[in-house]
Design a protein around this motif. Structure first.
Motif, short mmCIF file in Angstrom:
data_model
loop_
_atom_site.label_atom_id
_atom_site.label_comp_id
_atom_site.label_asym_id
_atom_site.label_seq_id
_atom_site.Cartn_x
_atom_site.Cartn_y
_atom_site.Cartn_z
N LYS A 154 1.02 -1.45 -0.17
CA LYS A 154 0.39 -0.06 -0.56
C LYS A 154 0.69 1.24 0.09
O LYS A 154 2.19 1.31 -0.08
CB LYS A 154 -1.33 0.17 1.23
CG LYS A 154 -1.86 -1.20 1.25
CD LYS A 154 -3.45 -0.72 0.55
CE LYS A 154 -3.32 -2.31 0.73
NZ LYS A 154 -5.05 -2.21 -0.34
N THR A 155 0.10 2.16 -0.30
CA THR A 155 0.93 3.62 -0.25
C THR A 155 1.23 4.11 1.58
O THR A 155 1.73 5.03 1.71
CB THR A 155 0.34 4.49 -0.95
OG1 THR A 155 -0.98 4.96 -0.66
CG2 THR A 155 0.20 4.25 -2.74
N HIS A 156 -0.21 3.39 2.22
CA HIS A 156 0.15 4.12 3.61
C HIS A 156 0.50 2.74 4.37
O HIS A 156 -0.11 2.04 4.36
CB HIS A 156 -0.86 4.81 3.96
CG HIS A 156 -2.33 4.10 3.92
ND1 HIS A 156 -2.31 4.05 2.63
CD2 HIS A 156 -2.68 3.42 4.18
CE1 HIS A 156 -3.54 3.32 2.65
NE2 HIS A 156 -4.13 2.89 3.69
N GLN A 157 0.85 3.68 5.67
CA GLN A 157 1.16 2.34 6.71
C GLN A 157 -0.75 1.53 6.75
O GLN A 157 -1.89 2.43 7.64
CB GLN A 157 1.27 3.06 8.52
CG GLN A 157 2.79 3.24 8.33
CD GLN A 157 3.22 4.02 9.54
OE1 GLN A 157 2.76 3.73 10.39
NE2 GLN A 157 4.17 4.14 9.84
N CYS A 158 -0.31 0.25 7.03
CA CYS A 158 -1.65 -0.12 7.63
C CYS A 158 -1.72 -1.29 8.25
O CYS A 158 -0.33 -2.00 8.11
CB CYS A 158 -2.75 -0.58 6.10
SG CYS A 158 -1.78 -1.13 4.16
N VAL A 159 -2.59 -2.56 8.36
CA VAL A 159 -2.26 -3.62 8.70
C VAL A 159 -3.13 -4.42 7.57
O VAL A 159 -3.89 -4.14 6.89
CB VAL A 159 -3.75 -4.00 10.03
CG1 VAL A 159 -3.92 -5.62 10.60
CG2 VAL A 159 -3.71 -3.11 11.29
N TYR A 160 -2.53 -4.91 7.44
CA TYR A 160 -2.87 -6.24 6.35
C TYR A 160 -3.49 -7.40 6.47
O TYR A 160 -4.07 -7.54 7.50
CB TYR A 160 -1.66 -7.09 6.66
CG TYR A 160 0.09 -7.62 5.81
CD1 TYR A 160 0.65 -7.61 4.23
CD2 TYR A 160 1.27 -6.77 6.70
CE1 TYR A 160 1.30 -7.03 3.74
CE2 TYR A 160 2.18 -6.33 5.89
CZ TYR A 160 2.89 -6.59 4.89
OH TYR A 160 3.51 -6.43 4.26
N GLU A 161 -4.10 -7.32 4.84
CA GLU A 161 -5.76 -8.27 5.33
C GLU A 161 -5.73 -9.71 5.73
O GLU A 161 -4.08 -10.01 4.86
CB GLU A 161 -6.41 -7.80 3.54
CG GLU A 161 -6.75 -6.81 3.37
CD GLU A 161 -7.38 -6.05 2.09
OE1 GLU A 161 -7.69 -7.22 1.33
OE2 GLU A 161 -7.43 -5.02 1.94
N LYS A 162 -6.33 -10.04 5.48
CA LYS A 162 -6.01 -12.00 5.07
C LYS A 162 -5.85 -12.41 5.04
O LYS A 162 -5.92 -12.23 3.71
CB LYS A 162 -7.51 -12.74 6.10
CG LYS A 162 -7.53 -14.15 6.52
CD LYS A 162 -9.19 -15.04 6.81
CE LYS A 162 -8.58 -16.00 7.18
NZ LYS A 162 -9.81 -16.67 7.77
N ASN A 163 -4.75 -13.32 4.98
CA ASN A 163 -3.28 -14.40 4.59
C ASN A 163 -2.70 -13.25 2.70
O ASN A 163 -2.51 -13.80 2.50
CB ASN A 163 -4.59 -15.05 2.96
CG ASN A 163 -6.15 -16.39 3.34
OD1 ASN A 163 -5.20 -16.77 4.57
ND2 ASN A 163 -7.10 -16.05 3.24
N GLU A 219 7.77 3.29 4.26
CA GLU A 219 8.31 3.43 4.64
C GLU A 219 9.85 2.70 5.34
O GLU A 219 11.19 3.82 5.40
CB GLU A 219 8.26 4.45 6.22
CG GLU A 219 7.44 5.74 5.69
CD GLU A 219 5.74 5.39 6.61
OE1 GLU A 219 4.84 5.78 6.15
OE2 GLU A 219 5.58 4.03 6.74
N SER A 220 9.61 1.90 5.35
CA SER A 220 11.00 1.08 5.77
C SER A 220 11.23 0.17 4.56
O SER A 220 10.65 -0.46 4.22
CB SER A 220 9.84 0.12 7.21
OG SER A 220 11.65 -1.07 7.13
N VAL A 221 12.60 0.48 3.72
CA VAL A 221 12.52 0.14 2.85
C VAL A 221 13.92 -0.56 1.87
O VAL A 221 14.80 0.24 2.98
CB VAL A 221 12.21 1.31 1.55
CG1 VAL A 221 12.65 1.13 -0.22
CG2 VAL A 221 10.62 2.49 1.67
#
Length: 318
Positions: A154-163, A219-221
């Protein structure tokens, strides 16, 4: 503890001393910003000068040399987890990456911004080989993700969706995840004699099933070096086959009750599936001629899946 590290970076390596040296050189350019980091590098039974490279970087990078004879990334990682007392955050990466200069800072910030979460993944972009022809099929986003570990979730921080999960070259966990002697699964491995592509997937799946959620931090790349041979269709087909083998471990075993009660029917279905896959692969040869490997990739994936199911069924008989 007074001498405790903030970050412990674990890297498994096998017979890639030159590449490892380049990676450690790039690690030395990461801005620590007061963050105390250590590097635990596990020599996975290399026959080149891997050990000398690791020891050479000891003072500059605070490297620790470990040796693991059993082939595979998971046995190497488990060796590190058994023998060291890691820092607050354990970072897992590969021996062929180039981290951004702010890598440590963004890793630390992610754990502070998401205090209720313990597992994180970052962005991975490809570092293509120079002076190598670039095939058109490799431009496909899905192939780049599958074949070259490109990860731009994604382009932003987020929680991964299932799987959905992080990729091997760039993920980190809080130390508490490994309480109760948690380890990686040594049975599911990617190495020259046993190529099963599910090394981290099973690890992440089991954690999610326990109630953990995983956070993505773009941001961590890190850049991931792609070797010229990886841009050949044969390599991507081999990877597809390995992925299929991994699916046999990730998914619930196919029709276990039928295998117990009607084994002849179960085996008939598996061999019928193999025959159908053979027909599909034959039909995909024309696509391969035009450098469109997707149909052949799909066929190879399900070939690997069914053959691994047969292997697991035979193993359970013993």
């Amino acid at each position: 503890m007074k001498d405790e590290s903030d970050i412990t970076v674990i890297i498994a390596t096998y017979n890639r001393a030159e590449t490892l040296n380049e990676t450690l050189n790039s690690m030395s350019k990461v801005d620590s910003g007061g963050i105390k980091a250590e590097f635990v590098i596990v020599d996975n039974n290399s026959t080149d000068n891997t050990k000398e490279v690791i020891l050479k970087w000891h003072e500059r990078l605070n490297t620790k040399y470990l040796f693991e004879k059993i082939p595979g990334q998971n046995p190497a990682r488990n060796r590190a987890l058994k023998e060291i007392k890691p820092g607050k955050i354990i970072v897992f990466t590969d021996d062929d990456v180039v981290p951004n200069v702010n890598w440590f800072k963004t890793i630390m910030q992610s754990t502070e911004q998401w205090p209720e979460y313990s597992i994180f993944g970052g962005r991975i972009y490809p570092l293509w080989p120079v002076n190598t022809s670039f095939p058109k099929w490799a431009e496909d986003d899905s192939i780049q993700s599958f074949g070259f570990a490109v990860h731009n979730y994604k382009t932003h921080q987020c929680v991964y969706e299932k799987n959905d999960y992080p990729f091997s070259p760039n993920f980190w966990v809080k130390r508490d995840v490994f309480n109760n002697n948690r380890m990686f699964d040594n049975r599911i491995e990617w190495h020259p004699k046993n190529r099963i592509m599910a090394t981290e997937t099973v690890f992440f799946r089991d954690l999610v099933n326990e109630g953990y959620r995983i956070v993505y931090c773009p941001e961590s790349v890190v850049g991931h070096k792609i070797k010229p041979e990886q841009l050949k269709i044969g390599s991507i087909l081999e990877r597809s086959y390995s992925c299929g083998r991994g699916l046999a471990h990730i998914r619930s075993f196919c029709k276990p009750d039928m295998l117990k009660q009607k084994p002849v029917l179960w085996y008939t279905m598996r061999f019928g599936a193999l025959a159908k896959i053979g027909i599909k692969f034959t039909g995909s040869l024309l696509h391969l001629a035009f450098e469109k490997p997707q149909p052949a990739m799909y066929a190879m994936q399900w070939l690997g899946y069914n053959i691994e199911l047969l292997r697991l069924a035979a193993e359970n008989k013993k």
